[in-house]
Design a protein around this motif. Sequence first.
Motif, PDB file in Angstrom:
ATOM      1  N   ARG A   1     105.963  81.620  71.895  1.00  0.00           N
ATOM      2  CA  ARG A   1     106.447  82.840  71.257  1.00  0.00           C
ATOM      3  C   ARG A   1     105.337  83.364  70.358  1.00  0.00           C
ATOM      4  O   ARG A   1     104.448  82.613  69.944  1.00  0.00           O
ATOM      5  CB  ARG A   1     107.690  82.559  70.413  1.00  0.00           C
ATOM      6  CG  ARG A   1     107.406  81.752  69.139  1.00  0.00           C
ATOM      7  CD  ARG A   1     108.582  81.801  68.190  1.00  0.00           C
ATOM      8  NE  ARG A   1     108.394  81.031  66.974  1.00  0.00           N
ATOM      9  CZ  ARG A   1     107.819  81.492  65.868  1.00  0.00           C
ATOM     10  NH1 ARG A   1     107.325  82.714  65.834  1.00  0.00           N
ATOM     11  NH2 ARG A   1     107.728  80.733  64.787  1.00  0.00           N
TER      12      ARG A   1
ATOM     13  N   ASN B   1     113.693  92.185  79.629  1.00  0.00           N
ATOM     14  CA  ASN B   1     113.951  92.473  78.216  1.00  0.00           C
ATOM     15  C   ASN B   1     112.748  93.173  77.598  1.00  0.00           C
ATOM     16  O   ASN B   1     111.598  92.853  77.916  1.00  0.00           O
ATOM     17  CB  ASN B   1     114.230  91.179  77.447  1.00  0.00           C
ATOM     18  CG  ASN B   1     115.459  90.460  77.967  1.00  0.00           C
ATOM     19  OD1 ASN B   1     116.508  91.060  78.130  1.00  0.00           O
ATOM     20  ND2 ASN B   1     115.316  89.164  78.245  1.00  0.00           N
TER      21      ASN B   1
ATOM     22  N   SER C   1     111.151  94.664  73.773  1.00  0.00           N
ATOM     23  CA  SER C   1     111.260  94.654  72.321  1.00  0.00           C
ATOM     24  C   SER C   1     111.424  96.064  71.774  1.00  0.00           C
ATOM     25  O   SER C   1     111.247  97.052  72.498  1.00  0.00           O
ATOM     26  CB  SER C   1     110.000  94.031  71.703  1.00  0.00           C
ATOM     27  OG  SER C   1     108.900  94.933  71.822  1.00  0.00           O
TER      28      SER C   1
ATOM     29  N   ILE D   1     104.988  89.301  77.344  1.00  0.00           N
ATOM     30  CA  ILE D   1     105.138  88.366  76.238  1.00  0.00           C
ATOM     31  C   ILE D   1     104.172  87.191  76.357  1.00  0.00           C
ATOM     32  O   ILE D   1     103.731  86.626  75.352  1.00  0.00           O
ATOM     33  CB  ILE D   1     106.605  87.861  76.161  1.00  0.00           C
ATOM     34  CG1 ILE D   1     106.832  86.976  74.925  1.00  0.00           C
ATOM     35  CG2 ILE D   1     106.995  87.128  77.426  1.00  0.00           C
ATOM     36  CD1 ILE D   1     106.653  87.659  73.610  1.00  0.00           C
TER      37      ILE D   1
ATOM     38  N   ILE E   1     107.361  93.070  76.743  1.00  0.00           N
ATOM     39  CA  ILE E   1     108.334  92.935  77.829  1.00  0.00           C
ATOM     40  C   ILE E   1     108.266  91.516  78.386  1.00  0.00           C
ATOM     41  O   ILE E   1     107.219  90.861  78.324  1.00  0.00           O
ATOM     42  CB  ILE E   1     108.029  93.969  78.947  1.00  0.00           C
ATOM     43  CG1 ILE E   1     109.148  93.991  79.990  1.00  0.00           C
ATOM     44  CG2 ILE E   1     106.681  93.735  79.576  1.00  0.00           C
ATOM     45  CD1 ILE E   1     109.013  95.138  80.995  1.00  0.00           C
ATOM     46  N   ASP E   2     109.382  91.012  78.905  1.00  0.00           N
ATOM     47  CA  ASP E   2     109.345  89.717  79.586  1.00  0.00           C
ATOM     48  C   ASP E   2     109.800  89.884  81.034  1.00  0.00           C
ATOM     49  O   ASP E   2     110.229  90.960  81.460  1.00  0.00           O
ATOM     50  CB  ASP E   2     110.158  88.651  78.837  1.00  0.00           C
ATOM     51  CG  ASP E   2     111.670  88.861  78.894  1.00  0.00           C
ATOM     52  OD1 ASP E   2     112.141  89.698  79.695  1.00  0.00           O
ATOM     53  OD2 ASP E   2     112.392  88.191  78.131  1.00  0.00           O
TER      54      ASP E   2
ATOM     55  N   LEU F   1     112.772  87.559  73.630  1.00  0.00           N
ATOM     56  CA  LEU F   1     111.866  87.590  74.777  1.00  0.00           C
ATOM     57  C   LEU F   1     111.488  86.168  75.174  1.00  0.00           C
ATOM     58  O   LEU F   1     111.163  85.333  74.327  1.00  0.00           O
ATOM     59  CB  LEU F   1     110.607  88.395  74.444  1.00  0.00           C
ATOM     60  CG  LEU F   1     110.834  89.869  74.070  1.00  0.00           C
ATOM     61  CD1 LEU F   1     109.556  90.478  73.523  1.00  0.00           C
ATOM     62  CD2 LEU F   1     111.333  90.669  75.272  1.00  0.00           C
TER      63      LEU F   1
END
Length: 305
Positions: free
Chosen positions: A164, A77, A79, A106, A72-73, A135
């Motif tokens: 990332r 958002n 995944s 994230i 989650i971010d 994310l």
Amino acid sequence: MDCTENFDLPANDTIRNIINNYLQNEKSLVNQLYFTTSHGPTIGGFREEIWKGMFEQIIPKKFVIEQSVFIIDSNGNVSNEVDLAIFDETYTPYIFHYGKLKFIPIEAVAVVIECKSNSIKTKKLKSWAERVSALKTSSDSYTRTISQIVVGKEIPSPTQTSTRPLRILCCLKERISNEKLHSGEKSFDFIIRSKGKRQGLQIDINDSKKNLYDWYLDLNHRNQPEKSDEGDDKKRSHETYSYKLKDVSLDKYQVEIAEKPVALLTLNLQLNQLLMLINNPILFPHRAYADMFNKCKPEDKVNGK
């Protein structure tokens, strides 16, 4: 002159035994992956455990490996379900953890892994990779570091502005490639394919990254403009020396015997080199997550309505 040119070092036999051990581990891993049963869902979970065990052998203990998680971010958002996530939980809290249900921010995640057998649907794989890629890490963090106080977006950390996770696909001998999954950027950084009991592992790396500098930028300053190296010393950061990374590619970490790669040992060196380039975990943006939850709170229920 290199001393190894003149002396037959006693350690050579030990080194050869270590290499042989990697080869035997690879053979055992592949044999387990091709173990079959009539219970489809059960064998899928079994293979995930095998892949997890492989990464546990080579990933430093600072990292945790969890099965079946969601990333989650701070923008809200989420995944798709991630088969395996490798993350640093030293400073970064779980967003939600109850039993087997896990949501991980994230900012903590270094690697995400999708495990497939012989049945691979390209469209679903691309969607999975795109949801992870969407994310975004936040720089809205407040932290004391050895060199300065990081003050959110006003005075961010100079060494890592955004990051990332590395994306890895583990699968059996399906002929899948990044070219088939390409959509804007390569879907996976590593594709680890078990080709068959007698053929071992094959590892394909994202070839859009030509050297360690390309990896460094993508993993530490993702989607950020490249900084100019011009100006006097006061204007240059200590990251000036990052340009030295342009001289090194991941191909330099390939280990071979009789011109055949020792895949598991090569993966160990390549993957851990990339992890060394990430200042993981990224400084955690507590306020960004507080703002996100405040925007999404169920106000009627909170007010007793």
